[in-house]
Motif scaffolding. Structure first.
Motif, PDB file in Angstrom:
ATOM      1  N   TYR A 164       0.835  -1.198   0.000  1.00 35.41           N
ATOM      2  CA  TYR A 164       0.000   0.000   0.000  1.00 35.41           C
ATOM      3  C   TYR A 164       0.875   1.255   0.000  1.00 35.41           C
ATOM      4  N   GLY A 165       0.356   2.287  -0.654  1.00 34.14           N
ATOM      5  CA  GLY A 165       1.018   3.584  -0.649  1.00 34.14           C
ATOM      6  C   GLY A 165       0.271   4.555   0.248  1.00 34.14           C
ATOM      7  N   ALA A 166       0.905   5.694   0.515  1.00 34.08           N
ATOM      8  CA  ALA A 166       0.286   6.671   1.422  1.00 34.08           C
ATOM      9  C   ALA A 166       0.539   8.099   0.959  1.00 34.08           C
ATOM     10  N   ARG A 167       0.814   8.271  -0.335  1.00 34.55           N
ATOM     11  CA  ARG A 167       1.186   9.593  -0.836  1.00 34.55           C
ATOM     12  C   ARG A 167       0.137  10.663  -0.518  1.00 34.55           C
ATOM     13  N   PRO A 168      -1.134  10.483  -0.907  1.00 32.12           N
ATOM     14  CA  PRO A 168      -2.115  11.538  -0.626  1.00 32.12           C
ATOM     15  C   PRO A 168      -2.374  11.726   0.865  1.00 32.12           C
ATOM     16  N   GLN A 169      -2.305  10.632   1.622  1.00 33.39           N
ATOM     17  CA  GLN A 169      -2.533  10.737   3.065  1.00 33.39           C
ATOM     18  C   GLN A 169      -1.411  11.527   3.748  1.00 33.39           C
ATOM     19  N   ILE A 170      -0.177  11.312   3.280  1.00 30.33           N
ATOM     20  CA  ILE A 170       0.952  12.070   3.840  1.00 30.33           C
ATOM     21  C   ILE A 170       0.814  13.544   3.491  1.00 30.33           C
ATOM     22  N   THR A 171       0.450  13.815   2.237  1.00 31.84           N
ATOM     23  CA  THR A 171       0.277  15.208   1.800  1.00 31.84           C
ATOM     24  C   THR A 171      -0.824  15.897   2.606  1.00 31.84           C
ATOM     25  N   GLN A 172      -1.925  15.178   2.812  1.00 28.29           N
ATOM     26  CA  GLN A 172      -3.036  15.746   3.578  1.00 28.29           C
ATOM     27  C   GLN A 172      -2.626  16.010   5.028  1.00 28.29           C
ATOM     28  N   LEU A 173      -1.887  15.087   5.609  1.00 29.04           N
ATOM     29  CA  LEU A 173      -1.448  15.255   6.990  1.00 29.04           C
ATOM     30  C   LEU A 173      -0.471  16.423   7.116  1.00 29.04           C
ATOM     31  N   LEU A 174       0.412  16.551   6.131  1.00 30.59           N
ATOM     32  CA  LEU A 174       1.330  17.694   6.118  1.00 30.59           C
ATOM     33  C   LEU A 174       0.554  19.004   6.057  1.00 30.59           C
ATOM     34  N   GLY A 175      -0.457  19.038   5.182  1.00 30.47           N
ATOM     35  CA  GLY A 175      -1.259  20.252   5.028  1.00 30.47           C
ATOM     36  C   GLY A 175      -2.001  20.621   6.294  1.00 30.47           C
ATOM     37  N   SER A 176      -2.509  19.603   7.008  1.00 33.52           N
ATOM     38  CA  SER A 176      -3.254  19.887   8.238  1.00 33.52           C
ATOM     39  C   SER A 176      -2.355  20.460   9.331  1.00 33.52           C
ATOM     40  N   LEU A 194       5.391  12.400  10.161  1.00 33.91           N
ATOM     41  CA  LEU A 194       4.012  12.392   9.667  1.00 33.91           C
ATOM     42  C   LEU A 194       3.781  11.235   8.696  1.00 33.91           C
ATOM     43  N   ALA A 195       4.810  10.878   7.907  1.00 33.93           N
ATOM     44  CA  ALA A 195       4.695   9.736   6.990  1.00 33.93           C
ATOM     45  C   ALA A 195       4.520   8.440   7.780  1.00 33.93           C
ATOM     46  N   LYS A 196       5.250   8.299   8.861  1.00 32.59           N
ATOM     47  CA  LYS A 196       5.105   7.117   9.717  1.00 32.59           C
ATOM     48  C   LYS A 196       3.704   7.067  10.319  1.00 32.59           C
ATOM     49  N   GLN A 197       3.204   8.229  10.695  1.00 34.81           N
ATOM     50  CA  GLN A 197       1.856   8.288  11.266  1.00 34.81           C
ATOM     51  C   GLN A 197       0.815   7.873  10.235  1.00 34.81           C
ATOM     52  N   ALA A 198       0.928   8.418   9.011  1.00 34.80           N
ATOM     53  CA  ALA A 198      -0.040   8.096   7.949  1.00 34.80           C
ATOM     54  C   ALA A 198       0.042   6.627   7.553  1.00 34.80           C
ATOM     55  N   ALA A 199       1.264   6.105   7.368  1.00 34.33           N
ATOM     56  CA  ALA A 199       1.440   4.715   6.952  1.00 34.33           C
ATOM     57  C   ALA A 199       0.969   3.756   8.048  1.00 34.33           C
ATOM     58  N   GLY A 200       1.266   4.091   9.307  1.00 32.63           N
ATOM     59  CA  GLY A 200       0.821   3.231  10.402  1.00 32.63           C
ATOM     60  C   GLY A 200      -0.684   3.170  10.507  1.00 32.63           C
ATOM     61  N   GLN A 201      -1.332   4.320  10.312  1.00 37.09           N
ATOM     62  CA  GLN A 201      -2.792   4.354  10.362  1.00 37.09           C
ATOM     63  C   GLN A 201      -3.392   3.518   9.238  1.00 37.09           C
ATOM     64  N   LEU A 202      -2.808   3.600   8.035  1.00 39.39           N
ATOM     65  CA  LEU A 202      -3.316   2.827   6.896  1.00 39.39           C
ATOM     66  C   LEU A 202      -3.125   1.332   7.137  1.00 39.39           C
ATOM     67  N   GLN A 203      -1.987   0.954   7.706  1.00 41.87           N
ATOM     68  CA  GLN A 203      -1.757  -0.464   7.981  1.00 41.87           C
ATOM     69  C   GLN A 203      -2.831  -1.015   8.913  1.00 41.87           C
TER      70      GLN A 203
END
Length: 441
Positions: free
Chosen positions: A62-74, A95-104
């Motif tokens: 799985y990828g997390a590109r848009p989720q990381i971008t959204q989290l950065l923006g927030s 933030l990437a670790k946070q987004a990827a962990g949540q997706l997992q």
């Protein structure tokens, strides 16, 4: 619309060869963050679970590109890209670790929850994640420091295979650790591609917003060889549209194909059931990138008799072809040339030489109904024409009751019974009144 029972039976019968062919095969599925965010994602998970129950060995990346971008923006942050790779500084990494962990966690939960309300009721899906991938930093390129963006150093393929042997789904994301204990942000396309190559997977499957590679006329390219895929990627680059799901997948698929992965499939995450239709139907729904064409033309052998009979029997029942017994076909199978796709015979034609008259008959021409829109009849004709020429023959003839115009378009001209070889003339059926057409070689 209610599915008719005949449609259901036909679809199930058509899928049967693929059910057998895919059992025990290893596939790597690349699921970008865009696909996970789409409302069709629950259906994709159900279909992946179904594949798992059918005996496929599945690695899901799985990828997390848009989720990381959204989290950065927030958080009021952003991160630049260099050569389509995110520059991951320390803040971005957290933030990437946070987004990827949540997706997992979300993906794992989706495979576990509510199975009683899905087509996989009663089954138990095991999802396994772990430190199967060791990463290393990308370093500096063109003076740009990638910081915590990384690439794959090694993959513990044996450990992954052990999990697949237990029928577990292996779930891997874009964050991996190094031998020094650091974490690095990887691209999901690199993870999926390298996994497919190093696991010697049978397939790499990717999801994007389009239903495959779209050609200039707006249609979907059903099959691309590596050099054709490179042209499609270059077109996207020229349009500055390569930083999309299609472009990223094409890069990975080309690398995978050249490294020995037999097939890569690109389908849409927006289409419900696209994964099932791509893998279990005659023509699929998306784009395949293949090492060699899925279709091949070759001389028939004794093992092909069943497939040839299945192809010609409906035409014999309609009176289009003269009926052949199985015994006759066993004797004459060496005269047949077939077109094979995914181990199914979709076209055939026979060549009967009459050496003394330097003529040959092209007979028993049949194309599967689902493939009659292509030029497969022409492909068979060209093959038989070359085979006849190699034998030193001068003319090719056919007897037909239904396809007069097609043969005329291929360069045949009308003739009569008197021009037939003596042995064939004696067998001519005047009740059928077949048209006699000749092609000069």
């Amino acid at each position: 619309m209610k599915l008719r029972s005949t449609d259901l039976v036909k679809g199930f019968r058509q899928s049967a060869p693929y059910l057998n062919a895919h059992n025990g095969k290893t596939i790597v599925i690349m699921l970008g963050g865009e696909a996970i965010a789409h409302n069709n994602f629950p259906h994709i998970v159900n279909d992946i679970a179904l594949l798992n129950s059918l005996g496929l060995r599945i690695v899901l990346v799985y990828g997390a590109r848009p989720q990381i971008t959204q989290l950065l923006g927030s958080h009021g942050d952003s991160s630049p890209y260099h050569k389509d790779v995110r520059i991951t500084d320390k803040r971005t990494l957290e933030l990437a670790k946070q987004a990827a962990g949540q997706l997992q966690l979300d993906i794992t939960a989706r495979f576990s929850m509510g199975l009683n309300n899905t087509p996989m009721a009663g089954s138990q899906i095991h999802v396994v994640s772990g430190n199967f991938i060791i990463a290393q930093p990308l370093g500096i390129d063109d003076g740009i420091d990638y910081h915590h963006s990384g690439r794959i150093r090694r993959i513990d393929c044996q450990a992954i295979h052990r999990q697949l042997d237990q029928q577990s789904i292996v779930l891997l994301g874009p964050i991996a650790s190094s031998v020094t204990g650091e974490c690095f942000n990887l691209t999901s396309e690199e993870v999926a591609t390298q996994l497919a190559i190093r696991l010697k997977a049978d397939k790499l499957i990717g999801f994007c917003s389009e239903q495959g590679v779209i050609t200039d006329d707006g249609s979907v390219a059903s099959e691309l060889l590596p050099h054709e895929a490179e042209k499609a990627l270059q077109n996207l680059i020229n349009k500055r549209a390569d930083d999309c799901g299609t472009g990223r997948f094409l890069r990975g698929a080309i690398s995978a194909c050249l490294a020995g992965v037999p097939r890569s499939h690109l389908i849409s995450y927006k289409e419900d059931g696209a994964l099932i239709q791509e893998l279990f139907s005659l023509d699929g729904i998306g784009t395949q990138i293949v090492m060699a064409s899925a279709e091949k033309i070759r001389r028939a052998g004794i093992d092909d008799i069943g497939g040839i009979l299945a192809l010609i029997r409906p035409l014999e029942q309609e009176g289009i072809l003269v009926r052949r017994s199985r015994e006759q076909l066993e004797q004459e199978v060496g005269q047949f040339t077939i077109i094979e796709r995914d181990n199914q015979i979709i076209g055939c034609a026979a060549l009967y030489p009459f050496v003394e008259e330097k003529m040959a008959e092209m007979a028993c021409v049949a194309i599967h109904p689902d493939y009659r829109d292509g030029d497969r009849g022409g492909i068979l004709l060209n093959s038989l024409r070359q085979h006849a020429k190699n034998q030193g023959l001068k003319h090719l003839f056919v007897l037909t009751t239904r396809s007069l115009h097609w043969f005329l378009e291929q360069g045949f001209y009308e003739s009569n019974v008197e021009q037939l070889p003596m042995a064939k003339k004696a067998l001519y059926n005047f009740q059928r009144r077949s048209k006699i057409l000749v092609l000069d070689l």
